[in-house]
Design an enzyme around this catalytic site. Structure first.
Site, PDB file in Angstrom:
ATOM      1  N   GLY A 139       0.831  -1.186   0.000  1.00  0.00           N
ATOM      2  CA  GLY A 139       0.000   0.000   0.000  1.00  0.00           C
ATOM      3  C   GLY A 139       0.864   1.232   0.000  1.00  0.00           C
ATOM      4  N   ARG A 140       0.284   2.340  -0.427  1.00  0.00           N
ATOM      5  CA  ARG A 140       1.056   3.587  -0.428  1.00  0.00           C
ATOM      6  C   ARG A 140       0.106   4.752  -0.154  1.00  0.00           C
ATOM      7  NH1 ARG A 140      -0.064   1.174  -4.584  1.00  0.00           N
ATOM      8  NH2 ARG A 140       1.736  -0.187  -4.303  1.00  0.00           N
ATOM      9  N   ALA A 179     -11.126  -5.319  -5.072  1.00  0.00           N
ATOM     10  CA  ALA A 179     -12.583  -5.487  -5.019  1.00  0.00           C
ATOM     11  C   ALA A 179     -12.982  -6.724  -4.208  1.00  0.00           C
ATOM     12  CB  ALA A 179     -13.128  -5.591  -6.435  1.00  0.00           C
ATOM     13  N   HIS A 236     -12.852   1.050  -5.858  1.00  0.00           N
ATOM     14  CA  HIS A 236     -12.250  -0.096  -6.534  1.00  0.00           C
ATOM     15  C   HIS A 236     -11.028   0.403  -7.292  1.00  0.00           C
ATOM     16  CE1 HIS A 236     -12.607  -3.545  -9.696  1.00  0.00           C
ATOM     17  NE2 HIS A 236     -11.611  -3.711  -8.840  1.00  0.00           N
ATOM     18  N   ASP A 237      -9.875  -0.196  -7.038  1.00  0.00           N
ATOM     19  CA  ASP A 237      -8.632   0.346  -7.587  1.00  0.00           C
ATOM     20  C   ASP A 237      -8.649   0.426  -9.112  1.00  0.00           C
ATOM     21  OD1 ASP A 237      -8.443  -2.416  -7.924  1.00  0.00           O
ATOM     22  OD2 ASP A 237      -6.669  -2.643  -6.661  1.00  0.00           O
ATOM     23  N   THR A 238      -9.271  -0.551  -9.771  1.00  0.00           N
ATOM     24  CA  THR A 238      -9.316  -0.478 -11.228  1.00  0.00           C
ATOM     25  C   THR A 238     -10.161   0.702 -11.693  1.00  0.00           C
ATOM     26  OG1 THR A 238      -9.112  -2.883 -11.319  1.00  0.00           O
ATOM     27  CG2 THR A 238      -9.768  -1.779 -13.343  1.00  0.00           C
ATOM     28  N   THR A 270      -1.127  -6.992 -10.137  1.00  0.00           N
ATOM     29  CA  THR A 270      -1.327  -8.383  -9.728  1.00  0.00           C
ATOM     30  C   THR A 270      -2.330  -9.055 -10.654  1.00  0.00           C
ATOM     31  OG1 THR A 270      -0.860  -7.820  -7.428  1.00  0.00           O
ATOM     32  CG2 THR A 270      -2.046  -9.867  -7.823  1.00  0.00           C
ATOM     33  N   ASN A 324     -11.090  -9.967 -16.741  1.00  0.00           N
ATOM     34  CA  ASN A 324     -10.146 -10.111 -15.644  1.00  0.00           C
ATOM     35  C   ASN A 324      -9.190 -11.255 -15.980  1.00  0.00           C
ATOM     36  OD1 ASN A 324      -8.944  -9.992 -13.154  1.00  0.00           O
ATOM     37  ND2 ASN A 324     -10.849  -9.995 -12.003  1.00  0.00           N
ATOM     38  N   GLN A 326       5.086 -12.693  -9.871  1.00  0.00           N
ATOM     39  CA  GLN A 326       5.359 -12.338  -8.479  1.00  0.00           C
ATOM     40  C   GLN A 326       5.574 -13.591  -7.633  1.00  0.00           C
ATOM     41  OE1 GLN A 326       1.874 -10.063  -7.528  1.00  0.00           O
ATOM     42  NE2 GLN A 326       2.550  -8.230  -8.603  1.00  0.00           N
TER      43      GLN A 326
END
Length: 476
Positions: free
Chosen positions: A15-16, A80, A237-239, A259, A296, A304
Site C-alpha cells: 500500500g502507499r 474489489a 475499486h482500484d481499477t 497483480t 479479468n 510475483q
C-alpha cells in the site's frame, strides 16, 4: 479548497499514501508512506489484516503532516469483492477473508445451477468469478449462519477503512458493482436478487458515488493526528480509480496491469449480451455511471509468485532480462483457476506444460518467458473478443499501473497485436483517486479536464509493433 490531498492506494502486496496537488496546469504527486500487505492464514481462512492497514493509513497521514503537506482531504481505494460484517454495536463480526481463499469452492456452480447463468448476467452484467462477493456471502452463510444472523452492516474493505476514519457507514458504487448484487441498469442494489439468494437486503447501505464528501475524520482521530481532514470517496475499486487516469478513453483499449490484468474499454452502457457472458466479460461500474467493460486476466501475480519462490534473489528486471535470453516456446492458459492460489506456482506452471506435452520450463528465464508470452496470448484473445463484441477496431492499447513498467511484455503485446502500446502512468490508481477528490472540491472542473491534466503532467512510453521481439521504446 486547493491544497494537498492524500490518495491511499492499497493492493494485494503493498500500500502507499500519496500526496497530490494541482495548480491547474499540472498535477504534482509524491509518495509519503509505503507499507507491505498480504493475506495470511488466520484459523481456517486466508485473511487481510484490516486493523493493520488502518494503522498504516494513520501513519501516512502523520508522515504527510511531518513533511509539511497538511492535507485537506483523503480517499482510500483497494482491490474489489472482499468485505467485513458489523454487528448492531458496529463491532466487526468477521475477518476480511481474501478472495483467494478456498471457502467459495463450488458455490458459484451451485448458484448457476439453481438460478441460471443468463438470468444472473442479464441483471448484473458481472462476469462469473468464483470469488465474487455474492459467492463469498453464500459460503459464509453456509459456514456461519448464526454469525450472519447477527450482522447488521455489510462493508467492503475500503468502506470499512473509511468508516474507521469517520464513523460514517457507506457502500461506494464502483466497488459495490463487483459484488454481483447491483443491477446494471438501475445502478442500485438488486434487492429482489439479494432476497432470492437468501441474504438480508438490510445489510447493505445506500450506494454513494465517487466524489461524495462523507465528512471529516472523527474527533478522537483529529486529536490523535493533530489535523482535521475531510474524507472524500474516490472510486474505491482500484481499477475504477485507475481508469480515471486513462487520457484517451474513446480511442484506446486499456489494460490496468498489476497483480491482475484488467483489459477492456470504457462504455456509456452495460453490454449484457450472450457473447459477452460466454467470453466472461464484466460490466463494472465506473465514475459518472460509465461502465468498465473488461475481462479479468490473471496478470503479474504469476511472475510475483515465481520470483518469491526462486531460491536465489531475482529481481523482476533480472527475470525480464533472463526471459530474452532463452528460446523457450511453451505457454499456459493463464485464465485457468489452477493459477489463482496454487501451493507452488513454479510446479503448477511446469505441471500445466507437462500435461499439454510441452517442454518443461526449468530455468528462471524459461519460467518468465512462459508467463510473459502466455499473458500476451491472453491479452490478444481478449482484445479480439472486445473488438468483435463492439464491432470496431482500436488502434492503440493504453497500459496503466505498475505493470506498465514491464517493457518486455509491452513490446511483446505490440508485436502480437500490431497495435501501438502506450505505457503509463504507473501510479494511475493513485492519480485517479486524487482527481476525484479534486473534482469533488472544484479544484478540477470535470473528468475530461482532469484527463487533460494527466496528459500534461505525466510522461508515457510508446511501443511500436516490430517483427523482432527485441524491445525498444520511444519516449514521447
Amino acid at each position: 479548497m486547493n491544497g494537498y490531498r492524500l490518495a491511499v492506494d492499497i493492493g494485494a502486496s503493498s500500500g502507499r499514501v500519496m500526496a497530490g496537488k494541482t495548480n491547474g496546469d499540472e498535477v504534482e504527486l509524491q509518495e509519503v508512506h509505503r507499507f507491505q500487505n498480504g493475506a495470511t492464514r488466520q484459523g481456517a481462512h486466508y485473511c487481510w489484516d484490516v486493523e493493520y492497514l488502518f494503522s498504516e493509513i494513520k501513519r501516512g497521514i502523520k508522515a504527510s503532516c511531518e513533511m509539511g503537506f497538511n492535507p485537506v482531504s483523503i480517499g482510500i481505494n483497494t482491490w474489489a469483492v472482499d468485505f467485513v460484517l458489523l454487528d448492531e454495536q458496529d463491532n466487526r463480526l468477521t475477518e476480511a477473508v481474501s478472495y483467494r481463499d478456498s471457502r467459495t469452492d463450488g458455490v458459484m456452480e451451485e448458484v448457476i445451477d439453481a438460478y441460471g447463468k443468463e438470468a444472473l448476467y442479464e441483471r448484473t452484467g458481472i462476469a462469473f468469478q468464483p470469488f465474487n462477493t455474492l459467492y463469498q456471502l453464500l459460503a459464509f452463510k453456509k459456514l456461519h449462519p448464526k454469525t450472519l444472523a447477527k450482522a447488521q452492516t455489510f462493508m467492503m474493505v475500503p468502506d470499512y477503512l473509511h468508516f474507521l476514519l469517520t464513523g460514517v457507514k457507506t457502500n461506494e458504487y464502483t466497488n459495490a458493482t463487483t459484488t454481483q448484487m447491483v443491477n446494471a441498469f438501475t445502478k442500485l442494489w438488486d434487492e429482489d436478487l439479494i432476497t432470492e439468494m437468501g441474504l438480508p437486503p438490510s445489510l447493505f447501505q445506500e450506494l454513494k458515488l465517487p466524489g461524495t464528501n462523507i465528512g471529516p475524520i472523527k474527533a478522537e482521530l483529529q486529536r490523535e493526528l493533530g489535523i482535521k481532514i475531510d474524507v472524500i470517496l474516490p472510486a474505491t475499486h482500484d481499477t475504477a480509480s485507475a481508469i480515471v487516469a486513462v487520457p484517451e478513453w474513446q480511442t484506446s483499449l486499456y489494460i490496468s496491469s498489476g497483480t491482475w490484468s484488467l483489459i477492456g474499454i470504457e462504455n456509456p452502457f452495460p453490454i449484457c449480451i450472450t457473447k459477452a457472458m460466454q467470453d466472461n466479460f464484466t460490466n463494472e461500474g465506473g465514475v459518472n455511471y460509465r461502465f468498465r467493460f473488461l475481462k479479468n486476466i490473471m496478470g503479474l501475480w504469476m511472475i510475483q509468485e515465481v520470483q518469491r519462490l526462486l531460491p536465489e534473489k531475482w529481481t523482476f528486471a533480472d527475470l525480464a532480462i533472463a526471459s530474452k535470453k532463452t528460446n523457450y516456446t511453451g505457454t499456459v492458459d493463464v485464465d485457468q483457476r489452477r493459477f489463482l492460489k496454487p501451493d507452488n506456482m513454479i510446479e503448477e506452471i511446469q505441471a500445466a506444460c507437462r500435461e499439454t506435452g510441452q517442454e518443461i520450463p526449468t530455468t528462471p528465464g524459461d519460467l518468465a518467458k512462459c508467463i510473459y508470452v502466455s499473458l500476451a496470448v491472453s491479452y490478444e484473445k481478449a482484445i479480439e473478443q472486445i473488438e468483435q463484441t463492439v464491432e470496431r477496431t482500436y488502434e492503440q492499447i493504453h497500459i496503466i499501473g505498475g505493470g506498465s513498467q514491464n517493457g518486455q511484455l509491452n513490446q511483446m503485446l505490440a508485436n502480437r497485436t500490431g497495435k501501438t502500446v502506450i505505457a503509463g502512468p504507473s501510479e494511475a490508481t493513485a492519480i485517479g483517486n486524487f482527481l476525484m477528490q479534486c473534482i469533488s472540491c472544484g479544484d478540477i472542473s470535470s473528468l475530461e479536464a482532469g484527463r487533460e491534466l494527466i496528459k500534461q503532467s505525466f510522461q508515457v512510453t510508446e511501443y511500436k509493433p516490430q517483427r523482432s521481439d527485441q524491445a525498444y521504446a520511444n519516449k514521447i
